[in-house]
Design an enzyme around this catalytic site. Structure first.
Site, PDB file in Angstrom:
ATOM      1  N   HIS A   1      -3.483  -0.921   1.440  1.00  0.00           N
ATOM      2  CA  HIS A   1      -3.483  -1.887   0.340  1.00  0.00           C
ATOM      3  C   HIS A   1      -3.676  -1.196  -1.005  1.00  0.00           C
ATOM      4  CE1 HIS A   1      -4.470  -5.512   3.149  1.00  0.00           C
ATOM      5  NE2 HIS A   1      -3.176  -5.264   3.060  1.00  0.00           N
TER       6      HIS A   1
ATOM      7  N   HIS B   1       8.285  -4.857   5.670  1.00  0.00           N
ATOM      8  CA  HIS B   1       7.754  -3.669   4.999  1.00  0.00           C
ATOM      9  C   HIS B   1       8.750  -2.513   5.046  1.00  0.00           C
ATOM     10  CE1 HIS B   1       3.681  -4.798   3.839  1.00  0.00           C
ATOM     11  NE2 HIS B   1       3.572  -5.440   4.983  1.00  0.00           N
TER      12      HIS B   1
END
Length: 400
Positions: free
Chosen positions: A246, A377
């Site tokens: 993240h 992703h």
């Protein structure tokens, strides 16, 4: 003799990922969870976050002139206008069964951010119903998932009443991504300003205060909960500790914000650099094996040593973004290192897609993630690695 370095042929890999993803369109309720072979795993139910992300991907693919992508994107929009939508209370269910029966009626900001993203991409791609989906999603987000300070309300009850007294950095991060897209697609720059405000609070405020180890979990008043899920450290969406992946994702998003907002503050680049440095320092090859670990504790020690595919996809995209923005060779080096890691360990040339999880020795594992739920992703990172920082991908691909 010089050893041959593994590389990813991005154009070929994008098509290979789409080939795998097509199998998810097996139910009218939405896009199904895929197992290791790309077979729908209907025991996992049909999740809104998967259907939205697949709709986004196929909308991008349609803008790249992939023949059947328009129909697949339309499949997702129909599901989001039908079985996954709560026609009584508003918003979108977390999950339904393959036959459209509601199995999880909670309303999560994470999933709703992706509804905005899917609606944005489908609108640009000209998918029927895409614009209506985007309009409704933005109305729901404005009304229910952004508070008076422009911060993200993480979860609501099925009737859109008050939900769990929890706030999360993950849903906020993806709301930034969604609002960047919505602002570019609608031309409403206020969306960019809201995204900037969310980032300023969580990155320039909270992350900076924690030496760029961003806490993920908070009370409803945004007080950090450093011990949250200490007894369940490998949770899919709420793991204990700091998540290096993240930090990488936020780093890239700050650069998109800098390239988008009217008067970008200097801290966007500064904090993007700091986040990337922090992620690589605490997460990369810290246990003498290549790859990013999933989580670290507040003493910067690895907790969950699994290597997740999404972390490396985001690392690749972040390194490329930083190199594009700064021109510094060190980021190009990181991009090559991560591309080699992806090609060597993550790309599954036998069964398709990318391994979603590897163990600490880079062997396929399924401790946290079973199967290969979606390609969001991987697909997006391969596109981002070679493209400008703004506008968003859908608008770029449309040639606007």
């Amino acid at each position: 003799m010089t050893a041959q370095v593994a590389r990813v042929d991005a154009a070929a890999e994008l098509l290979r990922l789409l080939d795998f993803a097509r199998g998810a369109a097996a139910t009218p309720a939405g896009f199904a969870w895929l197992d290791d072979r790309g077979v729908p795993d209907l025991a996992q139910h049909v999740h809104t976050w998967i259907t939205t992300r697949m709709t986004h991907v196929f909308s991008l693919a349609h803008l790249q002139a992939v023949g059947d992508a328009a129909g697949l994107a339309a499949h997702g929009v129909r599901a989001l206008a039908g079985p996954l939508r709560d026609a009584e209370h508003g918003g979108w269910y977390a999950a339904v069964s393959a036959d459209g029966r509601v199995v999880d009626a909670t309303k999560a900001a994470y999933a709703h951010a992706f509804v905005v993203l899917a609606g944005s991409s489908a609108t640009v791609a000209g998918v029927r119903g895409g614009e209506a989906l985007l309009d409704e999603a933005l109305e729901v987000v404005d009304t229910h998932f952004l508070d008076g300070d422009g911060r993200v309300v993480d979860a609501l009850a099925p009737d859109m009443g008050p939900g769990e007294a929890y706030r999360g950095a993950n849903s906020s991060m993806h709301m930034v991504e969604a609002l960047l897209a919505a602002g570019d697609v609608t031309g409403d720059r206020r969306r960019h300003d809201t995204a900037l405000g969310i980032a300023e609070h969580l990155v320039h405020g909270v992350a900076r205060e924690h030496d760029f180890l961003l806490p993920e979990h908070f009370t409803a008043d945004w007080v950090a909960l450093p011990d949250y899920n200490a007894d369940d450290p490998a949770d899919q969406f709420r793991p204990f500790g700091c998540t290096p992946g993240h930090l990488l994702e936020w780093s890239r998003l700050l650069l998109h914000l800098e390239a988008t907002v009217a008067e970008p503050p200097a801290w966007l680049l500064e904090d993007a650099v700091s986040l990337f440095e922090s992620a690589t320092e605490v997460g990369w090859t810290v246990d003498l094996e290549p790859g990013f670990v999933y989580t670290v504790d507040w003493q910067r020690h690895p907790v969950v040593r699994s290597r997740m595919h999404w972390v490396h996809a985001e690392g690749l995209a972040a390194a490329a973004a930083l190199h594009r923005r700064t021109g510094e060779a060190s980021y190009a080096d990181w991009q090559r290192v991560l591309e080699e890691y992806v090609a060597t360990y993550l790309v599954d040339r036998d069964l398709g897609s990318w391994h979603h999880e590897l163990d600490e020795h880079n062997r396929p594992a399924a401790t946290t993630w079973q199967g290969k739920p979606d390609v969001y992703h991987a697909y997006q990172a391969l596109l981002l690695a070679s493209r400008p920082l703004a506008p968003v991908l859908s608008v770029q691909l449309a040639g606007r």
